[in-house]
Design a protein around this motif. Structure first.
Motif, PDB file in Angstrom:
ATOM      1  N   GLY A 187      -0.657   2.222  -2.448  1.00 13.92           N
ATOM      2  CA  GLY A 187      -1.522   1.691  -1.401  1.00 13.92           C
ATOM      3  C   GLY A 187      -1.007   1.878   0.015  1.00 13.92           C
ATOM      4  O   GLY A 187      -1.261   1.052   0.885  1.00 13.92           O
ATOM      5  N   MET A 188      -0.277   2.949   0.252  1.00 14.13           N
ATOM      6  CA  MET A 188       0.278   3.213   1.587  1.00 14.13           C
ATOM      7  C   MET A 188      -0.222   4.547   2.132  1.00 14.13           C
ATOM      8  O   MET A 188       0.542   5.303   2.719  1.00 14.13           O
ATOM      9  CB  MET A 188       1.809   3.215   1.523  1.00 14.13           C
ATOM     10  CG  MET A 188       2.436   1.904   1.178  1.00 14.13           C
ATOM     11  SD  MET A 188       4.240   1.982   1.138  1.00 14.13           S
ATOM     12  CE  MET A 188       4.648   2.337   2.829  1.00 14.13           C
ATOM     13  N   GLU A 189      -1.507   4.832   1.959  1.00 12.75           N
ATOM     14  CA  GLU A 189      -2.038   6.135   2.373  1.00 12.75           C
ATOM     15  C   GLU A 189      -1.813   6.429   3.849  1.00 12.75           C
ATOM     16  O   GLU A 189      -1.457   7.527   4.224  1.00 12.75           O
ATOM     17  CB  GLU A 189      -3.526   6.219   2.039  1.00 12.75           C
ATOM     18  CG  GLU A 189      -3.782   6.336   0.562  1.00 12.75           C
ATOM     19  CD  GLU A 189      -5.245   6.488   0.270  1.00 12.75           C
ATOM     20  OE1 GLU A 189      -5.830   7.495   0.700  1.00 12.75           O
ATOM     21  OE2 GLU A 189      -5.788   5.599  -0.402  1.00 12.75           O
ATOM     22  N   GLY A 190      -2.014   5.440   4.703  1.00  5.26           N
ATOM     23  CA  GLY A 190      -1.847   5.651   6.143  1.00  5.26           C
ATOM     24  C   GLY A 190      -0.414   5.559   6.602  1.00  5.26           C
ATOM     25  O   GLY A 190      -0.119   5.820   7.763  1.00  5.26           O
ATOM     26  N   LEU A 191       0.482   5.179   5.715  1.00 12.72           N
ATOM     27  CA  LEU A 191       1.877   4.952   6.094  1.00 12.72           C
ATOM     28  C   LEU A 191       2.821   5.948   5.430  1.00 12.72           C
ATOM     29  O   LEU A 191       3.931   5.599   5.048  1.00 12.72           O
ATOM     30  CB  LEU A 191       2.277   3.518   5.715  1.00 12.72           C
ATOM     31  CG  LEU A 191       1.437   2.407   6.342  1.00 12.72           C
ATOM     32  CD1 LEU A 191       1.779   1.074   5.720  1.00 12.72           C
ATOM     33  CD2 LEU A 191       1.650   2.376   7.836  1.00 12.72           C
TER      34      LEU A 191
END
Length: 141
Positions: free
Chosen positions: A111-115
């Protein structure tokens, strides 16, 4: 050292060696790293040489490590060896990244697609901290 402690040390060492060996073989075989490496470098005719180079280097380096061997070589030879080793490790890492596309898949799953950059920096800092801990604590231990 008692016999039980010696047997425990031998068992632990062999178990660790087998685990690392299995992981290395799985990495090279299941993921097809060496065949992919030969595709990228357009040296498919030499695949057997790649395989034997890996086998021989693992056996010789394991033997040298277990015997605490050291080789009196100068910086003139050590620098090209280090450079070639770095290229080899970089090529293996690039082949693994190419085969698996590891970091984007990992970032989506946790759940860290943008990070993605934060995830990469966490891996780098963790590797750096672990290496420093090993060299500063265990080498002097």
């Amino acid at each position: 050292m008692t016999i039980i402690k010696a047997i425990a040390v031998i068992f632990t060492g062999l178990s660790g060696g087998v685990a690392v060996g299995i992981g290395f073989v799985a990495f090279l075989t299941v993921l097809g790293v060496i065949p992919r490496l030969t595709q990228l470098t357009k040296t498919g005719d030499y695949i057997r040489y790649y395989e034997w180079a890996v086998v021989i280097s693992v056996v010789l380096s394991s033997f040298a490590d277990l015997n605490n061997s050291s080789f009196p070589i100068g910086a003139g030879i050590l620098i090209p060896i280090g450079f070639a080793s770095g290229i080899f490790i970089g090529m293996l890492a690039a082949a693994l990244t190419e085969v698996l596309n590891v970091l984007p898949i990992l970032s989506k799953r946790i759940g860290m697609e943008g990070l993605l950059i934060s995830l990469l920096m966490a891996l780098v800092i963790g590797k750096l901290a672990g290496s420093l801990f090993q060299w500063l604590v265990f080498v002097n231990f």
